[in-house]
Design an enzyme around this catalytic site. Structure first.
Site, PDB file in Angstrom:
ATOM      1  N   GLU A 209       0.825  -1.211   0.000  1.00 18.48           N
ATOM      2  CA  GLU A 209       0.000   0.000   0.000  1.00 18.48           C
ATOM      3  C   GLU A 209       0.859   1.262   0.000  1.00 18.48           C
ATOM      4  O   GLU A 209       0.512   2.248  -0.633  1.00 18.48           O
ATOM      5  CB  GLU A 209      -0.957   0.013   1.203  1.00 18.48           C
ATOM      6  CG  GLU A 209      -2.091  -0.993   1.083  1.00 18.48           C
ATOM      7  CD  GLU A 209      -3.007  -0.743  -0.125  1.00 18.48           C
ATOM      8  OE1 GLU A 209      -3.031   0.369  -0.653  1.00 18.48           O
ATOM      9  OE2 GLU A 209      -3.704  -1.698  -0.532  1.00 18.48           O
TER      10      GLU A 209
ATOM     11  N   TYR B  84      -5.950   6.169   5.139  1.00 17.72           N
ATOM     12  CA  TYR B  84      -6.097   5.246   4.010  1.00 17.72           C
ATOM     13  C   TYR B  84      -5.300   3.956   4.251  1.00 17.72           C
ATOM     14  O   TYR B  84      -5.826   2.844   4.162  1.00 17.72           O
ATOM     15  CB  TYR B  84      -5.641   5.911   2.689  1.00 17.72           C
ATOM     16  CG  TYR B  84      -5.505   4.871   1.611  1.00 17.72           C
ATOM     17  CD1 TYR B  84      -6.626   4.402   0.940  1.00 17.72           C
ATOM     18  CD2 TYR B  84      -4.272   4.278   1.326  1.00 17.72           C
ATOM     19  CE1 TYR B  84      -6.534   3.388   0.008  1.00 17.72           C
ATOM     20  CE2 TYR B  84      -4.164   3.264   0.400  1.00 17.72           C
ATOM     21  CZ  TYR B  84      -5.293   2.828  -0.256  1.00 17.72           C
ATOM     22  OH  TYR B  84      -5.202   1.815  -1.164  1.00 17.72           O
TER      23      TYR B  84
ATOM     24  N   ASP C 131      -9.584   6.146  -1.641  1.00 21.79           N
ATOM     25  CA  ASP C 131      -8.516   6.607  -2.530  1.00 21.79           C
ATOM     26  C   ASP C 131      -9.180   7.252  -3.748  1.00 21.79           C
ATOM     27  O   ASP C 131     -10.409   7.414  -3.782  1.00 21.79           O
ATOM     28  CB  ASP C 131      -7.580   5.452  -2.931  1.00 21.79           C
ATOM     29  CG  ASP C 131      -8.267   4.427  -3.833  1.00 21.79           C
ATOM     30  OD1 ASP C 131      -9.499   4.500  -4.007  1.00 21.79           O
ATOM     31  OD2 ASP C 131      -7.561   3.561  -4.385  1.00 21.79           O
TER      32      ASP C 131
END
Ligand code: SF4
Length: 363
Positions: free
Chosen positions: A59, A140, A158
């Site tokens: 990520e 996030y 996102d």
């Protein structure tokens, strides 16, 4: 073909009924979305084994880089640093070297710091709140690790999720900070979990939909699993409208100087932009050193976040003895093109422009 469900939503969209119908449709659409994802999703190395460590690394890499570009970096990084311990005990320079080519090096520095924090605590954080304590981990990334690795119904937002939300709800102006998007994502993943769709599947499905079907241009609405509830599909280009950036223009003058087959590089010091990275030295840094007059040989354009950089590259004849270290401090050194130290897109593009890319060590 407009489905009955969509007609119902359209009629009710400005009434109190909208929220109710929308909520009633959620379960059906969530299930369809999850089924579509399980059948059609792209293969990615971190998806086959979604451990917290692997999800975290992937990520962070994916924050500013496309999936296809990340995959080889992810594999190399995991080979070199297979777990938190190997990452935390490595020198930061080695982490930066492994990161070279991905750009935005603060991400690599934060990974290293966070790995040390995790090692010191003795365990990988297991809640959203604890994940948010790690350097470089915002809502996030914390939501992604929590939902994908631990199956916690935590939201993630996102650019892909924002676009799907904007089109589903006909919203023109949306940014990632908009509370509504986070609230919607939270409600969706919570309800999906309640109805038996795993947060891991649901969140990845939502992002995958935005990346592969609900794309910025020409979304494939005919094959969209959540078209029945989408209010904005007829004018998808309006949702959301692009946000204008305030560009900052920067002019740079750099020197490309060789000693034999080694190139002179300069290290950005602590506190400077690009801290810890090597690049061609600015003319101002090497003025008066080594004599000779410069000649402009190329121009390179770079875009870094909201900075538009116009770099002029100069060369000059060096008077110093080939093979010796012409060093004026620790921040100016010659390096072989085959063993470049941690560097960013500026050096890569400059060397490429000069036709030296074939000799640059792979990132
Ligand atoms: S129907 Fe079209 S615009 Fe709406 S979510 Fe699906 S792909 Fe996006």
């Amino acid at each position: 073909v407009i489905s009955k469900a969509k007609i119902k939503v359209k009629r009710a969209q400005n009434s109190r009924e909208f929220a109710l119908i929308s909520a009633m449709l959620q379960e059906m659409e969530q299930k369809k979305l999850a089924q579509w994802f399980e059948k059609d999703h792209r293969t990615m190395p971190w998806r086959s084994d979604p451990s917290p460590y692997r999800v975290w690394i992937s990520e962070i890499m994916l924050q500013q880089t496309q999936v296809a570009a990340v995959i080889p970096y992810f594999q190399r990084f995991l080979e070199r640093f297979p777990n938190v311990e190997s990452l935390s005990s490595a020198p930061v320079e080695e982490v930066l070297k492994c990161w070279a080519g991905l750009g935005y090096y603060s991400r690599a520095r934060n990974l290293h710091k966070a790995a040390q924090q995790i090692s010191a605590s003795g365990r990988f954080p297991g809640t959203l709140e604890d994940l948010l304590q790690l350097p470089g981990v915002g809502p996030y990334t914390a939501g992604a690790i929590a939902s994908i690795a631990y199956e916690i119904p935590a939201p993630i937002v996102d650019g892909n999720v924002i676009r799907v939300f904007a089109r589903q709800h006909k919203q023109k102006k949306i940014t990632s900070t908009r509370k509504e998007v986070w609230a919607w994502a939270k409600e969706e993943v919570f309800n999906a979990n309640k109805e038996g769709t795993s947060p891991r599947v649901f969140n990845q499905a939502l992002m995958e939909l935005g990346a592969t079907v609900c794309t910025p241009r020409k979304p494939d609405c005919q094959n969209c699993p959540v078209a029945a509830t989408c209010l904005g599909q007829d004018q998808s280009e309006l949702y959301p409208l692009p946000v204008k950036k305030d560009w900052v223009e920067i002019q740079e003058e750099c020197l490309l100087l060789f000693s034999g087959d080694r190139v002179l590089l300069s290290l950005a010091k602590k506190g400077e932009w690009r801290e810890g990275l090597w690049d061609l030295p600015r003319l101002s840094e090497v003025a008066g050193l080594d004599g000779g007059s410069e000649k402009k040989v190329a121009s390179v354009r770079l875009t870094v976040t909201r900075h538009k950089i116009m770099r002029a590259i100069y060369t000059r004849k060096s008077n110093h003895e080939v093979g010796t270290d012409w060093v004026t401090g620790n921040n100016l050194k010659f390096f072989s093109l085959k063993e470049l130290p941690p560097h960013g897109a500026g050096l890569r593009k400059s060397l490429s422009k000069m036709g030296l890319n074939g000799e640059v060590a792979p990132a």
